[in-house]
Design an enzyme around this catalytic site. Sequence first.
Site, mmCIF file in Angstrom:
data_model
loop_
_atom_site.group_PDB
_atom_site.id
_atom_site.type_symbol
_atom_site.label_atom_id
_atom_site.label_comp_id
_atom_site.label_asym_id
_atom_site.label_seq_id
_atom_site.Cartn_x
_atom_site.Cartn_y
_atom_site.Cartn_z
ATOM 1 N N TYR A 1 -10.298 38.442 2.696
ATOM 2 C CA TYR A 1 -11.060 39.270 1.762
ATOM 3 C C TYR A 1 -10.607 40.720 1.923
ATOM 4 O O TYR A 1 -10.184 41.135 3.003
ATOM 5 C CB TYR A 1 -12.558 39.141 2.061
ATOM 6 C CG TYR A 1 -13.452 39.574 0.925
ATOM 7 C CD1 TYR A 1 -13.461 38.878 -0.279
ATOM 8 C CD2 TYR A 1 -14.287 40.678 1.048
ATOM 9 C CE1 TYR A 1 -14.279 39.266 -1.336
ATOM 10 C CE2 TYR A 1 -15.115 41.076 0.003
ATOM 11 C CZ TYR A 1 -15.099 40.365 -1.181
ATOM 12 O OH TYR A 1 -15.905 40.749 -2.234
ATOM 13 N N ASP B 1 -14.747 19.638 -16.293
ATOM 14 C CA ASP B 1 -15.251 18.292 -16.502
ATOM 15 C C ASP B 1 -15.474 17.615 -15.152
ATOM 16 O O ASP B 1 -14.805 17.940 -14.166
ATOM 17 C CB ASP B 1 -14.254 17.479 -17.336
ATOM 18 C CG ASP B 1 -14.903 16.242 -17.962
ATOM 19 O OD1 ASP B 1 -16.127 16.070 -17.809
ATOM 20 O OD2 ASP B 1 -14.166 15.465 -18.590
#
Length: 354
Positions: free
Chosen positions: A69, A192
Site C-alpha cells: 500500500y 457473474d
Amino acid sequence: MNCHRSLSAVRRMHTIHARKLLYCDYGEPSQVVKLVEEKISTPQSNQIVLEMLGAPINPADINTVQGVYPIKPPLPSVPGNEGVGRVLSIGSDVKNVSVGDTVVPLEVGLGTWRTHGLFDASQWMKVSSKLGIAEAATLLTNPPTAYRMLKDFVSLNPGDVVIQNGANSACGQYVIQLCNAWNLTSVNVVRDRPNINDLKDSLLKLGASHVLTEEELRSTSLFKSGGLKAPKLALNCVGGQSGMEILRKLQTKGVHVTYGGMSRHPVTAPTSALIFKDVQLRGFWMSRWSKENATSSERQKMFQEIIDLMLSGAVKAPTHKLLPFKDYDIPLKKTLDMKGFTGQKFIFTFSENV
C-alpha cells in the site's frame, strides 16, 4: 527498535486487560501478524484511553500489512485503520470528548485491531451512541469515499444517472444508498456468479435502480432505447475491461473516476471516447482528501450528513459478519485466497456485550 525484542517485552507484561495484533515485518497477514498483550498507561494531558468496540478488516489494511500500500507505517505496527471505541479515561487537558463517549478515528494508521489503546484525543471524533457498531466502525473510509465521488466530480441533479462497477463492494453499497437517498439513478455492475440472482435482489433491496452483470452491460439496450439517460459519472474500482465498459456508457463530457483496481489490470480508454465524447479520466484516493481537509468544515459537514442518514435508516453498513477478536486468524487466512474479499466485510468485536 528491535522488533523481536519488542514482542518479548510485551509478552512479559502478562496483563489480561489489553491485547493487540502486531506485525514486525511486511508479508502475508496470516504469517506476520501476531497477538500480543499490552499494558495501557494512565492518560496524560491530551491523551485518552479507549476500549475498542469494533474494527473492520479492509483490503487496504491487508495491503498495508503486505507492504504494497502507498502508506507504509514504521514497524512494528498495529494493523487497522477504522473502528469505533468507548472512552474509558481522559487526560487533564482533554476537551473534545468525555468518559463514556463513543468515538471514531479521524485519521488512518492509528492501529485499531486491539482491545484497548492510548491515543491523542485530537485523533478521535465523538459520534452518537445510537449508531450501530458496524455503521460506526466503518465510518471513516467507504461512506466518505462514496460521498465525495458523488459530490466532487460532476454536478448531479435528481434523476441523473451514475454507473459503477464492483457494486457489491463496501463502497459500492454506499454509492447505491447515497444515490437512492439523493434521488439519483444508479446502474450497478457486478461479476457473474452462481448466486447472481440473490446478489441482484440484495442490491435492489438496498436501493439500486438497475443491476447488471459485466456481460449484460455489454449487450444492454438500457441506454439505447432512450429509457435511461447516459450516465454523467462512472465510478471504477475494478479496472481493465470492466473499467472500459462503464466508460463507454458515459454521456458527452462525462467523468470516469477510478478509486480501486481489483482486477489488477490497467485502466484503458477508447480513443473515440476521448475525442468525440470528450470524457475525462480522473482518480480519487480518500486518504489524500482527508489529509488535505483534516480540519475543514466541509469534512465535518460530510460526516454529519452521513451520520444523519445512518440514524434515519436511509444508509446502513455494508454486508458484514461480526467476528470475536479471539478468532482474528480466520479472516487473515482468507487473504491468501483472491476470493477473500467478495462483498462481505469482517468486523472484529471486542466486548462480550456486543
